[in-house]
Design a protein around this motif. Structure first.
Motif, PDB file in Angstrom:
ATOM      1  N   UNK A   1       0.781  -1.231   0.000  1.00 36.39           N
ATOM      2  CA  UNK A   1       0.000   0.000   0.000  1.00 36.39           C
ATOM      3  C   UNK A   1       0.807   1.273   0.000  1.00 36.39           C
ATOM      4  N   UNK A   2       2.133   1.157   0.047  1.00 36.94           N
ATOM      5  CA  UNK A   2       2.983   2.337  -0.078  1.00 36.94           C
ATOM      6  C   UNK A   2       3.410   2.525  -1.520  1.00 36.94           C
ATOM      7  N   UNK A   3       4.468   3.310  -1.724  1.00 37.61           N
ATOM      8  CA  UNK A   3       5.027   3.478  -3.066  1.00 37.61           C
ATOM      9  C   UNK A   3       6.456   2.959  -3.054  1.00 37.61           C
ATOM     10  N   UNK A   4       6.693   1.861  -3.784  1.00 35.94           N
ATOM     11  CA  UNK A   4       8.043   1.346  -3.940  1.00 35.94           C
ATOM     12  C   UNK A   4       8.795   2.130  -4.999  1.00 35.94           C
ATOM     13  N   UNK A   5      10.134   2.072  -4.912  1.00 34.02           N
ATOM     14  CA  UNK A   5      10.948   2.884  -5.814  1.00 34.02           C
ATOM     15  C   UNK A   5      12.173   2.093  -6.278  1.00 34.02           C
ATOM     16  N   UNK A   6      12.274   1.863  -7.586  1.00 31.67           N
ATOM     17  CA  UNK A   6      13.491   1.321  -8.169  1.00 31.67           C
ATOM     18  C   UNK A   6      14.540   2.425  -8.251  1.00 31.67           C
ATOM     19  N   UNK A   7      15.799   2.045  -8.226  1.00 32.73           N
ATOM     20  CA  UNK A   7      16.883   3.011  -8.367  1.00 32.73           C
ATOM     21  C   UNK A   7      17.539   2.798  -9.724  1.00 32.73           C
ATOM     22  N   UNK A   8      17.395   3.769 -10.613  1.00 32.47           N
ATOM     23  CA  UNK A   8      17.821   3.589 -12.003  1.00 32.47           C
ATOM     24  C   UNK A   8      19.287   3.203 -12.110  1.00 32.47           C
ATOM     25  N   UNK A   9      20.161   3.926 -11.409  1.00 30.27           N
ATOM     26  CA  UNK A   9      21.592   3.724 -11.605  1.00 30.27           C
ATOM     27  C   UNK A   9      22.128   2.482 -10.913  1.00 30.27           C
ATOM     28  N   UNK A  10      21.287   1.774 -10.148  1.00 31.99           N
ATOM     29  CA  UNK A  10      21.681   0.454  -9.653  1.00 31.99           C
ATOM     30  C   UNK A  10      21.859  -0.505 -10.821  1.00 31.99           C
ATOM     31  N   UNK A  11      21.099  -0.268 -11.888  1.00 34.97           N
ATOM     32  CA  UNK A  11      21.182  -1.110 -13.075  1.00 34.97           C
ATOM     33  C   UNK A  11      22.335  -0.642 -13.962  1.00 34.97           C
ATOM     34  N   UNK A  12      23.180  -1.569 -14.421  1.00 33.37           N
ATOM     35  CA  UNK A  12      24.406  -1.156 -15.129  1.00 33.37           C
ATOM     36  C   UNK A  12      24.173  -0.456 -16.458  1.00 33.37           C
ATOM     37  N   UNK A  13      23.041  -0.706 -17.115  1.00 37.88           N
ATOM     38  CA  UNK A  13      22.754  -0.067 -18.396  1.00 37.88           C
ATOM     39  C   UNK A  13      21.275   0.306 -18.457  1.00 37.88           C
ATOM     40  N   UNK A  14      20.908   1.214 -19.357  1.00 39.94           N
ATOM     41  CA  UNK A  14      19.483   1.528 -19.548  1.00 39.94           C
ATOM     42  C   UNK A  14      18.653   0.305 -19.921  1.00 39.94           C
ATOM     43  N   UNK A  15      19.207  -0.617 -20.709  1.00 41.64           N
ATOM     44  CA  UNK A  15      18.453  -1.821 -21.051  1.00 41.64           C
ATOM     45  C   UNK A  15      18.224  -2.696 -19.829  1.00 41.64           C
ATOM     46  N   UNK A  16      19.211  -2.747 -18.931  1.00 42.44           N
ATOM     47  CA  UNK A  16      19.009  -3.478 -17.687  1.00 42.44           C
ATOM     48  C   UNK A  16      17.905  -2.834 -16.861  1.00 42.44           C
ATOM     49  N   UNK A  17      17.828  -1.506 -16.893  1.00 41.96           N
ATOM     50  CA  UNK A  17      16.752  -0.819 -16.182  1.00 41.96           C
ATOM     51  C   UNK A  17      15.401  -1.189 -16.780  1.00 41.96           C
ATOM     52  N   UNK A  18      15.313  -1.256 -18.093  1.00 41.00           N
ATOM     53  CA  UNK A  18      14.061  -1.673 -18.735  1.00 41.00           C
ATOM     54  C   UNK A  18      13.622  -3.044 -18.222  1.00 41.00           C
ATOM     55  N   UNK A  19      14.587  -3.955 -18.139  1.00 42.23           N
ATOM     56  CA  UNK A  19      14.265  -5.300 -17.673  1.00 42.23           C
ATOM     57  C   UNK A  19      13.847  -5.296 -16.205  1.00 42.23           C
ATOM     58  N   UNK A  20      14.475  -4.449 -15.397  1.00 46.56           N
ATOM     59  CA  UNK A  20      14.118  -4.388 -13.982  1.00 46.56           C
ATOM     60  C   UNK A  20      12.720  -3.794 -13.796  1.00 46.56           C
TER      61      UNK A  20
END
Length: 326
Positions: free
Chosen positions: A38-57
């Motif tokens: 019920x809260x808002x979760x947050x991914x951290x973009x730069x944890x992912x090594x590339x923009x494509x990895x961020x897409x997958x996450x």
């Protein structure tokens, strides 16, 4: 009783509780668990090594929750900056509807997110920066007090002053960040003029946080004094947990001739990641706030959020109501 605020309405969430973006920690497991509770979760973009990895996450998180979640994009000055525009495009193309921005000169990114109808929360550590973010189009502000983990700025203003000072001037909804862990903090934040809370360190000590159990127990065992302020002399103050590495950074920084290169080997992000993932508490920096003194267990995200909300509702209906009735 339900705690309905401008933040819950803006973000489409049940409870006014947001998980802040945290390097190496803001992954799908944690973000989805917070959102499902019920809260808002947050991914951290730069944890992912590339923009494509961020897409997958982002896709992985979406497979784990049908609730709203966001992505943090922190912009920091660097000799060799990551491809921020490419990360931004990955966020936009993935259909993310909420972004938390932070850091240095986010104007270009905020404008691009807003152009695609994305709700932008900007995290800042000073009233003047909050007002600047509001002018550039941020939909909400996360105001980060001196107690926080990460970078509290150079003004050293704690939340008890900073939150109401910002509330006096900022018109968009505000999240209070830095030092929050329980229902007492949530009610205090609402009383001070915020419309919800943003928690980082507290969510690290949860079952779903993707870090080693030894680190979680380290946070539980620590008290409110167990932090170091590093990088002060370099104008980029950071608050981290007290361990042999941060002690060494402080010691080296005391040399009047010290330069950043003298501490660079100690503070690399790769070493910090090793500490979080291996449980070796002296492998690198562990970013944590003074709120460690309020952390006493490692619950699930659902149990933590439900406990915070229940405590807050009990305080409103009980202790605070009793004061008003006298």
């Amino acid at each position: 009783m339900a705690l309905r605020t401008r933040i819950t309405e803006l973000l489409g969430i049940e409870h006014p509780i947001v998980q802040g973006g945290m390097m190496w920690v803001g992954r799908a497991e944690l973000a989805a668990a917070v959102s499902n509770a019920g809260g808002l979760g947050m991914l951290t973009a730069l944890t992912q090594p590339t923009p494509d990895d961020l897409r997958r996450e982002i896709d992985r998180c979406r497979a784990m929750t049908d609730r709203p979640f966001g992505v943090n994009l922190t912009i920091l000055p660097s000799v060799s900056p990551p491809p921020y525009a490419a990360y931004r495009q990955a966020i936009i193309e993935s259909g993310v509807t909420i972004v938390e921005t932070a850091g240095h000169r986010p104007h270009e990114h905020v404008a691009a997110f807003k152009a695609h109808g994305i709700t932008v929360i900007h995290k800042c550590t000073a009233v003047r920066h909050a007002l600047s973010a509001e002018r550039m189009g941020a939909d909400a502000i996360s105001i980060d007090g001196f107690e926080c983990a990460g970078h509290p700025g150079e003004d050293d203003v704690p939340g008890l002053v900073l939150i109401p000072a910002a509330a006096n001037q900022v018109r968009v909804p505000m999240l209070a960040s830095g030092g929050f862990a329980d229902g007492r903090g949530l009610i205090a934040a609402l009383a001070l003029g915020a419309e919800g809370i943003n928690m980082g360190t507290r969510f690290c000590a949860t079952v779903e946080a993707p870090i080693h159990e030894t680190v979680k127990r380290f946070l539980v065992a620590n008290d409110e004094r167990a932090t170091n302020l590093i990088f002060r002399r370099f104008g980029n103050t950071g608050r981290v947990a007290k361990n042999s590495v941060s002690d060494a950074v402080i010691a080296r920084s005391r040399d009047p001739d010290a330069v950043f290169e003298d501490i660079r080997p100690l503070v690399s992000g790769a070493r910090g990641r090793t500490a979080l993932e291996s449980g070796d508490l002296d492998a690198g920096l562990i970013w944590a706030g003074q709120v460690q003194g309020l952390i006493h267990d490692v619950p699930t995200c659902r149990d933590l959020i439900e406990r915070i909300v229940a405590e807050a509702e009990t305080l409103i209906a009980g202790r605070l109501a009793a004061f008003a009735a006298r």
